[in-house]
Design an enzyme around this catalytic site. Structure first.
Site, PDB file in Angstrom:
ATOM      1  N   ASN A 191       2.058 -33.343   2.279  1.00 48.33           N
ATOM      2  CA  ASN A 191       2.083 -33.903   3.630  1.00 48.33           C
ATOM      3  C   ASN A 191       0.718 -33.636   4.256  1.00 48.33           C
ATOM      4  O   ASN A 191       0.404 -32.497   4.604  1.00 48.33           O
ATOM      5  CB  ASN A 191       3.212 -33.204   4.414  1.00 48.33           C
ATOM      6  CG  ASN A 191       3.223 -33.579   5.875  1.00 48.33           C
ATOM      7  OD1 ASN A 191       2.530 -34.505   6.296  1.00 48.33           O
ATOM      8  ND2 ASN A 191       4.020 -32.866   6.657  1.00 48.33           N
ATOM      9  N   LYS A 248      -0.399 -34.634   7.061  1.00 47.83           N
ATOM     10  CA  LYS A 248      -0.352 -34.539   8.528  1.00 47.83           C
ATOM     11  C   LYS A 248      -1.485 -35.365   9.147  1.00 47.83           C
ATOM     12  O   LYS A 248      -1.884 -36.363   8.558  1.00 47.83           O
ATOM     13  CB  LYS A 248      -0.378 -33.070   8.958  1.00 47.83           C
ATOM     14  CG  LYS A 248       0.711 -32.258   8.257  1.00 47.83           C
ATOM     15  CD  LYS A 248       0.912 -30.887   8.814  1.00 47.83           C
ATOM     16  CE  LYS A 248       2.020 -30.195   8.027  1.00 47.83           C
ATOM     17  NZ  LYS A 248       2.342 -28.868   8.534  1.00 47.83           N
ATOM     18  N   HIS A 306      10.457 -34.187  10.432  1.00 53.01           N
ATOM     19  CA  HIS A 306       9.642 -32.985  10.233  1.00 53.01           C
ATOM     20  C   HIS A 306       9.700 -32.123  11.497  1.00 53.01           C
ATOM     21  O   HIS A 306       9.778 -32.646  12.612  1.00 53.01           O
ATOM     22  CB  HIS A 306       8.195 -33.408   9.928  1.00 53.01           C
ATOM     23  CG  HIS A 306       7.345 -32.253   9.489  1.00 53.01           C
ATOM     24  ND1 HIS A 306       6.789 -31.381  10.382  1.00 53.01           N
ATOM     25  CD2 HIS A 306       7.007 -31.821   8.256  1.00 53.01           C
ATOM     26  CE1 HIS A 306       6.118 -30.444   9.704  1.00 53.01           C
ATOM     27  NE2 HIS A 306       6.233 -30.690   8.412  1.00 53.01           N
ATOM     28  N   GLU A 330       7.533 -30.638  13.123  1.00 51.69           N
ATOM     29  CA  GLU A 330       6.498 -30.944  14.126  1.00 51.69           C
ATOM     30  C   GLU A 330       6.917 -32.146  14.970  1.00 51.69           C
ATOM     31  O   GLU A 330       6.627 -32.215  16.161  1.00 51.69           O
ATOM     32  CB  GLU A 330       5.141 -31.172  13.434  1.00 51.69           C
ATOM     33  CG  GLU A 330       4.555 -29.849  12.952  1.00 51.69           C
ATOM     34  CD  GLU A 330       3.621 -29.952  11.766  1.00 51.69           C
ATOM     35  OE1 GLU A 330       3.155 -31.057  11.436  1.00 51.69           O
ATOM     36  OE2 GLU A 330       3.359 -28.889  11.151  1.00 51.69           O
ATOM     37  N   GLU A 350      12.706 -26.708   5.445  1.00 50.92           N
ATOM     38  CA  GLU A 350      11.434 -26.139   5.893  1.00 50.92           C
ATOM     39  C   GLU A 350      11.699 -25.197   7.063  1.00 50.92           C
ATOM     40  O   GLU A 350      11.773 -25.649   8.220  1.00 50.92           O
ATOM     41  CB  GLU A 350      10.491 -27.255   6.347  1.00 50.92           C
ATOM     42  CG  GLU A 350      10.150 -28.245   5.263  1.00 50.92           C
ATOM     43  CD  GLU A 350       8.800 -28.908   5.535  1.00 50.92           C
ATOM     44  OE1 GLU A 350       7.912 -28.758   4.703  1.00 50.92           O
ATOM     45  OE2 GLU A 350       8.645 -29.534   6.588  1.00 50.92           O
ATOM     46  N   GLY A 361       2.838 -23.504   8.010  1.00 53.89           N
ATOM     47  CA  GLY A 361       1.466 -23.282   8.456  1.00 53.89           C
ATOM     48  C   GLY A 361       1.188 -21.847   8.865  1.00 53.89           C
ATOM     49  O   GLY A 361       0.152 -21.557   9.468  1.00 53.89           O
ATOM     50  N   SER A 410       4.352 -23.079   3.764  1.00 53.43           N
ATOM     51  CA  SER A 410       3.351 -22.215   3.125  1.00 53.43           C
ATOM     52  C   SER A 410       3.489 -22.152   1.600  1.00 53.43           C
ATOM     53  O   SER A 410       3.297 -21.088   1.007  1.00 53.43           O
ATOM     54  CB  SER A 410       3.363 -20.822   3.748  1.00 53.43           C
ATOM     55  OG  SER A 410       3.043 -20.901   5.124  1.00 53.43           O
TER      56      SER A 410
END
Ligand code: PGA
Length: 252
Positions: free
Chosen positions: A9, A11, A96, A98, A168, A174, A214
């Site tokens: 991904n 991003k 996702h 985010e 996730e 991250g 991660s």
């Protein structure tokens, strides 16, 4: 046997030129990776060119998001799933964390997007996962099961082989803090049980569940050794061709 999926991904990183360079650098490095499906998700503006340049390779291209709308219309700034398909995408990521956190997506949004993506013929990677506070409160499983119930509502049996789930945990994205293989395995097994209850044990057995958060070259082997982990959704470590290739080639 479930074929693993290793998806990168990207991003909101990389100009068109950088995306093409990375994709072309990746191509020879993963050319022998027959043990898994290899997917990269560049930004919308790079999808068409990257997909054209990867034609004939074993790397497939994914969108990172799509509209809730199935057909074209007056929706400024949105991109429909069928438009992703039109430029060569085979997959799309929806829900996702985010998108959920920064753009207020709800389970109902995720459900509409999943339906739109399925209608366009894409394979959908639906993301779920709890926050650190939720894990510490001991409600991680409740959160994930309600995301599954809300985000996957209305699926019919023929849809199921085009659904991939990605677990996730938000606290691992991250942050450099990965779930241990055992923590991930526990949640993956739980997700498979929920899926079996909602659909059938056969569908649950066939479901690919990716871990994300991660993932790096040095932790992929431990994660992939777990029975219910069927691949990875990789953010930061997918941005460089060499590190992503090491993750893809975890078997060698
Ligand atoms: P990360 O991102 O690998 O950088 O933690 C994963 C993701 O957001 O899908």
């Amino acid at each position: 046997m479930r074929k693993p999926v290793i998806a990168g991904n990207w991003k909101m990183y990389k100009t068109l030129g950088d995306a093409v360079d990375t994709a072309l650098a990746l191509k020879p490095l993963v050319a022998n990776a027959n043990h898994c499906e290899v997917v990269i998700a560049p930004v919308f503006t790079a999808l068409k060119t990257v997909s054209d340049r990867l034609e004939g390779s074993n790397i497939k291209v994914s969108g990172q998001n799509c509209s809730t709308e199935k057909s074209e219309g007056a929706h400024t700034g949105e991109v429909a799933a069928f438009m992703l398909r039109d430029v060569g995408a085979k997959y799309v990521i929806v829900g996702h964390s985010e998108r959920r956190q920064l753009y207020s997506e709800t389970d109902s949004t995720v459900s509409f997007k999943t339906q739109a993506a399925l209608a366009s013929g894409l394979i959908v990677i639906v993301c779920v996962g709890e926050s650190l506070a939720q894990r510490e409160q001991g409600i991680a499983e409740n959160v994930v099961s309600s995301q599954l119930n809300g985000g996957l509502s209305g699926l019919t049996a023929p849809d199921l082989d085009r659904i991939i789930l990605a677990y996730e945990p938000v606290w691992a994205i991250g942050t450099g803090r990965t779930a241990t293989p055992e923590q991930a395995q526990e949640m993956h097994a739980f997700i498979r049980r929920v899926f079996a209850e909602r659909h059938s044990s056969g569908a649950a057995e066939a479901l690919r569940i990716l871990y994300g958060g991660s993932v790096k070259p040095d932790n992929i082997v431990g994660l992939m050794s777990q029975p219910d982990i069927d691949g990875a959704l990789v953010g930061g470590a997918s941005l460089q061709a060499e590190s992503f290739a090491k993750i893809v080639n975890y078997k060698s």
